[in-house]
Design a protein around this motif. Structure first.
Motif, PDB file in Angstrom:
ATOM      1  N   UNK A 175       0.817  -1.217   0.000  1.00  0.00           N
ATOM      2  CA  UNK A 175       0.000   0.000   0.000  1.00  0.00           C
ATOM      3  C   UNK A 175       0.847   1.263   0.000  1.00  0.00           C
ATOM      4  N   UNK A 176       2.111   1.135   0.372  1.00  0.00           N
ATOM      5  CA  UNK A 176       2.970   2.321   0.422  1.00  0.00           C
ATOM      6  C   UNK A 176       3.415   2.810  -0.952  1.00  0.00           C
ATOM      7  N   UNK A 177       3.169   2.031  -1.980  1.00  0.00           N
ATOM      8  CA  UNK A 177       3.552   2.460  -3.330  1.00  0.00           C
ATOM      9  C   UNK A 177       2.821   3.753  -3.685  1.00  0.00           C
ATOM     10  N   UNK A 178       3.527   4.761  -4.171  1.00  0.00           N
ATOM     11  CA  UNK A 178       2.927   6.089  -4.335  1.00  0.00           C
ATOM     12  C   UNK A 178       1.842   6.176  -5.394  1.00  0.00           C
ATOM     13  N   UNK A 179       1.869   5.299  -6.403  1.00  0.00           N
ATOM     14  CA  UNK A 179       0.901   5.404  -7.499  1.00  0.00           C
ATOM     15  C   UNK A 179      -0.040   4.208  -7.580  1.00  0.00           C
ATOM     16  N   UNK A 180      -0.090   3.385  -6.546  1.00  0.00           N
ATOM     17  CA  UNK A 180      -0.888   2.163  -6.601  1.00  0.00           C
ATOM     18  C   UNK A 180      -2.378   2.480  -6.731  1.00  0.00           C
ATOM     19  N   UNK A 181      -3.004   1.884  -7.744  1.00  0.00           N
ATOM     20  CA  UNK A 181      -4.423   2.080  -8.005  1.00  0.00           C
ATOM     21  C   UNK A 181      -5.230   0.798  -7.853  1.00  0.00           C
ATOM     22  N   UNK A 182      -4.591  -0.353  -8.114  1.00  0.00           N
ATOM     23  CA  UNK A 182      -5.315  -1.622  -8.126  1.00  0.00           C
ATOM     24  C   UNK A 182      -4.492  -2.691  -7.428  1.00  0.00           C
ATOM     25  N   UNK A 183      -5.143  -3.444  -6.533  1.00  0.00           N
ATOM     26  CA  UNK A 183      -4.464  -4.500  -5.794  1.00  0.00           C
ATOM     27  C   UNK A 183      -5.337  -5.753  -5.770  1.00  0.00           C
ATOM     28  N   UNK A 184      -4.821  -6.828  -6.367  1.00  0.00           N
ATOM     29  CA  UNK A 184      -5.518  -8.118  -6.374  1.00  0.00           C
ATOM     30  C   UNK A 184      -4.656  -9.116  -5.602  1.00  0.00           C
ATOM     31  N   UNK A 185      -5.230  -9.744  -4.579  1.00  0.00           N
ATOM     32  CA  UNK A 185      -4.535 -10.779  -3.822  1.00  0.00           C
ATOM     33  C   UNK A 185      -5.381 -12.049  -3.825  1.00  0.00           C
ATOM     34  N   UNK A 186      -4.793 -13.156  -4.281  1.00  0.00           N
ATOM     35  CA  UNK A 186      -5.483 -14.454  -4.283  1.00  0.00           C
ATOM     36  C   UNK A 186      -4.829 -15.362  -3.244  1.00  0.00           C
ATOM     37  N   UNK A 187      -5.656 -15.880  -2.332  1.00  0.00           N
ATOM     38  CA  UNK A 187      -5.196 -16.814  -1.303  1.00  0.00           C
ATOM     39  C   UNK A 187      -4.061 -16.229  -0.456  1.00  0.00           C
ATOM     40  N   UNK A 188      -4.263 -15.011   0.000  1.00  0.00           N
ATOM     41  CA  UNK A 188      -3.274 -14.362   0.863  1.00  0.00           C
ATOM     42  C   UNK A 188      -3.533 -14.745   2.330  1.00  0.00           C
ATOM     43  N   UNK A 189      -2.686 -14.203   3.204  1.00  0.00           N
ATOM     44  CA  UNK A 189      -2.858 -14.435   4.643  1.00  0.00           C
ATOM     45  C   UNK A 189      -3.311 -13.165   5.358  1.00  0.00           C
ATOM     46  N   UNK A 190      -3.808 -12.200   4.601  1.00  0.00           N
ATOM     47  CA  UNK A 190      -4.294 -10.947   5.198  1.00  0.00           C
ATOM     48  C   UNK A 190      -5.569 -11.235   5.980  1.00  0.00           C
ATOM     49  N   UNK A 191      -5.653 -10.671   7.179  1.00  0.00           N
ATOM     50  CA  UNK A 191      -6.830 -10.879   8.029  1.00  0.00           C
ATOM     51  C   UNK A 191      -7.857  -9.777   7.801  1.00  0.00           C
ATOM     52  N   UNK A 192      -9.017  -9.925   8.421  1.00  0.00           N
ATOM     53  CA  UNK A 192     -10.075  -8.924   8.300  1.00  0.00           C
ATOM     54  C   UNK A 192      -9.615  -7.565   8.807  1.00  0.00           C
ATOM     55  N   UNK A 193      -8.847  -7.563   9.892  1.00  0.00           N
ATOM     56  CA  UNK A 193      -8.360  -6.282  10.415  1.00  0.00           C
ATOM     57  C   UNK A 193      -7.377  -5.630   9.447  1.00  0.00           C
ATOM     58  N   UNK A 194      -6.628  -6.450   8.729  1.00  0.00           N
ATOM     59  CA  UNK A 194      -5.711  -5.907   7.743  1.00  0.00           C
ATOM     60  C   UNK A 194      -6.447  -5.221   6.611  1.00  0.00           C
ATOM     61  N   UNK A 195      -7.517  -5.838   6.148  1.00  0.00           N
ATOM     62  CA  UNK A 195      -8.303  -5.222   5.082  1.00  0.00           C
ATOM     63  C   UNK A 195      -8.970  -3.941   5.561  1.00  0.00           C
TER      64      UNK A 195
END
Length: 288
Positions: A238-258
């Motif tokens: 998320x720290x990327x300065x120009x990030x517009x789109x992020x797709x993650x498949x089968x990640x380990x991110x939790x609900x609090x992370x989202x």
């Protein structure tokens, strides 16, 4: 004398034009005439049989056959082209400048074919959806001065191949869904000055790749497939300065992370496992 001539003419008519003068001489007896007649008839039968055989062969191999009715001709389909022949046709279009994109999706390609593309000045896109390409197959990519988009499915590109791609300075899109690289190889892509989109999967990639991706400051879109990205990895992306789109498949991110992401970076378009998360305030019907 007249009778002799008439007899000679009669014999000639009986035997046909193939009889020789010796065969119809005045001294030939009845038995000789019969023998010659039989010989001539045998030759005609052999000739007729040969003619019929030639006709049959021509019918079998001359490009047509007959239906059961014996009337309407039916076309015989030509033998299918080999993969190399089909590739050569595509290559010809690239060489004469009528095409700028190579898209392989109906036959399998290999390294030997791909290296035949060396030095194509106008080639902008290489999409390989069939076949398997290795590091050796993409060594000529650096000879394409206008190469912008690369998608290689079923291709186990390692760190060596990533180093090759890093030399392609005109790239803006890299899609390697079946790579075999490490995070070190992904980090090499930061040498591409205008890289905008990165889609990648590799069994050798883990959460640490997020730190390497965060160094590719030009990225606008990221799609990570089957990589165990954690909440901390998400923050790096998320720290990327120009990030517009992020797709993650089968990640380990939790609900609090989202929830953290949506609260702090609401401008990022997010897909989780190919669909919007319920927490996304911008969730809407979307077609991939």
């Amino acid at each position: 004398m007249k009778n002799v001539v008439m007899e000679k003419d009669a014999k000639q008519e009986l035997l046909g034009d193939s009889a020789t003068a010796a065969e119809v001489s005045d001294d030939a007896g009845v038995s000789e005439v019969a023998a010659v007649t039989k010989k001539s008839w045998n030759r005609r039968r052999i000739g007729l049989a040969s003619t019929l055989l030639l006709v049959a062969v021509a019918a079998a191999y001359g490009g047509f056959a007959f239906t059961n009715s014996g009337q309407a001709p039916v076309s015989v389909q030509p033998a299918p082209l080999s993969n190399q022949a089909r590739f050569s046709l595509l290559k010809a279009g690239l060489e004469n400048g009528t095409q700028t994109a190579l898209h392989i999706d109906s036959f399998e390609i290999d390294d030997d074919m791909l290296v035949q593309l060396e030095g194509l000045a106008e080639l902008e896109t290489v999409i390989v959806d069939q076949g398997k390409i290795s590091d050796a197959g993409i060594v000529k990519f650096t000879t394409f001065p206008k190469l912008q988009l690369v998608r290689l499915r079923h291709s186990p590109i390692t760190d060596q191949g990533m180093a090759t791609l890093a030399e392609c300075k005109s790239l803006w899109y890299v899609n390697l869904p079946h790579a075999a690289c490490t995070s070190k190889g992904v980090g090499m892509l930061r040498a591409i000055p205008e890289l905008r989109q990165l889609r990648i999967a590799s069994p050798k990639l883990g959460n640490e790749v997020c730190r390497e991706i965060a160094k590719i400051q030009s990225l606008r879109g990221i799609h990570l497939i089957d990589i165990a990205v954690t909440n901390e990895g998400l923050k790096s992306l998320a720290s990327l300065p120009y990030l517009e789109s992020l797709y993650l498949d089968n990640s380990a991110v939790t609900a609090s992370g989202w929830r953290w992401l949506y609260a702090n970076y609401p401008q990022i378009h997010v897909h989780v496992n190919q669909s919007h998360q319920d927490y996304d305030p911008k969730a809407h019907p979307h077609h991939d």
